[in-house]
Design a protein around this motif. Structure first.
Motif, PDB file in Angstrom:
ATOM      1  N   THR A  24     -56.835  -4.561 -31.077  1.00  0.00           N
ATOM      2  CA  THR A  24     -56.225  -4.038 -32.299  1.00  0.00           C
ATOM      3  C   THR A  24     -57.332  -3.370 -33.079  1.00  0.00           C
ATOM      4  OG1 THR A  24     -54.536  -5.744 -32.317  1.00  0.00           O
ATOM      5  CG2 THR A  24     -55.016  -4.694 -34.411  1.00  0.00           C
ATOM      6  N   ARG A  25     -57.142  -2.093 -33.391  1.00  0.00           N
ATOM      7  CA  ARG A  25     -58.211  -1.336 -34.043  1.00  0.00           C
ATOM      8  C   ARG A  25     -57.645  -0.184 -34.854  1.00  0.00           C
ATOM      9  NH1 ARG A  25     -62.358  -0.077 -31.126  1.00  0.00           N
ATOM     10  NH2 ARG A  25     -61.961  -1.588 -29.522  1.00  0.00           N
ATOM     11  N   PRO A  26     -58.473   0.362 -35.756  1.00  0.00           N
ATOM     12  CA  PRO A  26     -58.022   1.537 -36.498  1.00  0.00           C
ATOM     13  C   PRO A  26     -57.878   2.739 -35.564  1.00  0.00           C
ATOM     14  CG  PRO A  26     -59.914   0.518 -37.578  1.00  0.00           C
ATOM     15  CD  PRO A  26     -59.769  -0.121 -36.221  1.00  0.00           C
ATOM     16  N   CYS A  27     -56.881   3.569 -35.855  1.00  0.00           N
ATOM     17  CA  CYS A  27     -56.667   4.819 -35.132  1.00  0.00           C
ATOM     18  C   CYS A  27     -56.294   5.885 -36.164  1.00  0.00           C
ATOM     19  CB  CYS A  27     -55.500   4.699 -34.142  1.00  0.00           C
ATOM     20  SG  CYS A  27     -55.793   3.579 -32.779  1.00  0.00           S
ATOM     21  N   VAL A  28     -56.569   7.139 -35.824  1.00  0.00           N
ATOM     22  CA  VAL A  28     -56.191   8.253 -36.695  1.00  0.00           C
ATOM     23  C   VAL A  28     -54.952   8.916 -36.105  1.00  0.00           C
ATOM     24  CG1 VAL A  28     -56.890  10.495 -37.608  1.00  0.00           C
ATOM     25  CG2 VAL A  28     -58.561   8.640 -37.428  1.00  0.00           C
ATOM     26  N   PRO A  46     -58.038   6.692 -31.163  1.00  0.00           N
ATOM     27  CA  PRO A  46     -58.617   5.411 -31.563  1.00  0.00           C
ATOM     28  C   PRO A  46     -59.980   5.590 -32.231  1.00  0.00           C
ATOM     29  CG  PRO A  46     -58.320   5.519 -29.169  1.00  0.00           C
ATOM     30  CD  PRO A  46     -57.928   6.836 -29.722  1.00  0.00           C
ATOM     31  N   MET A  47     -60.373   4.581 -32.998  1.00  0.00           N
ATOM     32  CA  MET A  47     -61.685   4.567 -33.623  1.00  0.00           C
ATOM     33  C   MET A  47     -62.478   3.394 -33.065  1.00  0.00           C
ATOM     34  SD  MET A  47     -60.538   5.397 -37.533  1.00  0.00           S
ATOM     35  CE  MET A  47     -62.189   5.473 -38.203  1.00  0.00           C
ATOM     36  N   THR A  48     -63.793   3.537 -33.042  1.00  0.00           N
ATOM     37  CA  THR A  48     -64.656   2.475 -32.557  1.00  0.00           C
ATOM     38  C   THR A  48     -65.938   2.459 -33.381  1.00  0.00           C
ATOM     39  OG1 THR A  48     -65.756   1.532 -30.607  1.00  0.00           O
ATOM     40  CG2 THR A  48     -65.750   3.932 -30.781  1.00  0.00           C
ATOM     41  N   GLU A  59     -68.088  11.214 -36.101  1.00  0.00           N
ATOM     42  CA  GLU A  59     -68.600  10.111 -36.910  1.00  0.00           C
ATOM     43  C   GLU A  59     -67.918  10.123 -38.278  1.00  0.00           C
ATOM     44  OE1 GLU A  59     -72.871   8.671 -38.635  1.00  0.00           O
ATOM     45  OE2 GLU A  59     -72.855   9.653 -36.685  1.00  0.00           O
ATOM     46  N   VAL A  60     -67.418   8.960 -38.688  1.00  0.00           N
ATOM     47  CA  VAL A  60     -66.769   8.821 -39.995  1.00  0.00           C
ATOM     48  C   VAL A  60     -67.208   7.520 -40.643  1.00  0.00           C
ATOM     49  CG1 VAL A  60     -64.691  10.170 -39.443  1.00  0.00           C
ATOM     50  CG2 VAL A  60     -64.702   7.724 -38.994  1.00  0.00           C
ATOM     51  N   GLY A  67     -68.207   4.585 -38.086  1.00  0.00           N
ATOM     52  CA  GLY A  67     -67.454   4.502 -36.845  1.00  0.00           C
ATOM     53  C   GLY A  67     -67.274   5.875 -36.259  1.00  0.00           C
ATOM     54  N   TRP A  68     -66.584   5.933 -35.148  1.00  0.00           N
ATOM     55  CA  TRP A  68     -66.315   7.202 -34.481  1.00  0.00           C
ATOM     56  C   TRP A  68     -64.833   7.310 -34.153  1.00  0.00           C
ATOM     57  CZ3 TRP A  68     -70.892   4.709 -34.034  1.00  0.00           C
ATOM     58  CH2 TRP A  68     -72.055   5.490 -34.156  1.00  0.00           C
TER      59      TRP A  68
END
Length: 107
Positions: A24-28, A46-48, A59-60, A67-68
């Motif tokens: 479970t992770r952030p995604c754009v 997805p972001m990692t 990169e954000v 993260g990326w």
């Protein structure tokens, strides 16, 4: 839940296979608002936090962490995988994601 392009959402990506980004992770959200409104699926990147500079990674800074956004792992998901909305990309980040998507998939 209103879902809009360039929002950051928390998504349960499991089950996955092989090298696909898991957990479970952030995604754009990268699918356009028309699609997000009328279909049961959306397109996300997805972001990692574990990455390095790479042409398809943006990169954000989100939630006080670097993260990326992983453009090379774009996925179509059912909306029911989304747990909650976390935020939104800034205009400079949106311009960069558009540029990387264009470079990777269009030009």
């Amino acid at each position: 839940m209103d879902l809009n392009q360039y929002q950051i959402v928390l998504v349960n990506l499991d089950p996955t296979i092989g090298s696909e980004i898991k957990k479970t992770r952030p995604c754009v959200i990268i699918s356009p608002d028309e699609m997000n409104k009328y279909l049961r699926i959306i397109v996300v990147a997805p972001m990692t936090t574990k990455s390095r500079k790479y042409p398809t990674r943006i990169e954000v800074k989100h939630d006080r962490k670097i993260g990326w956004i992983v453009i090379d792992q774009i996925r179509t998901i059912e909306k029911q995988r989304i747990i909650k909305i976390l935020g939104r990309l800034s205009m400079p980040e949106i311009n960069e994601i558009k540029s990387i998507i264009r470079e990777t998939f269009v030009d």
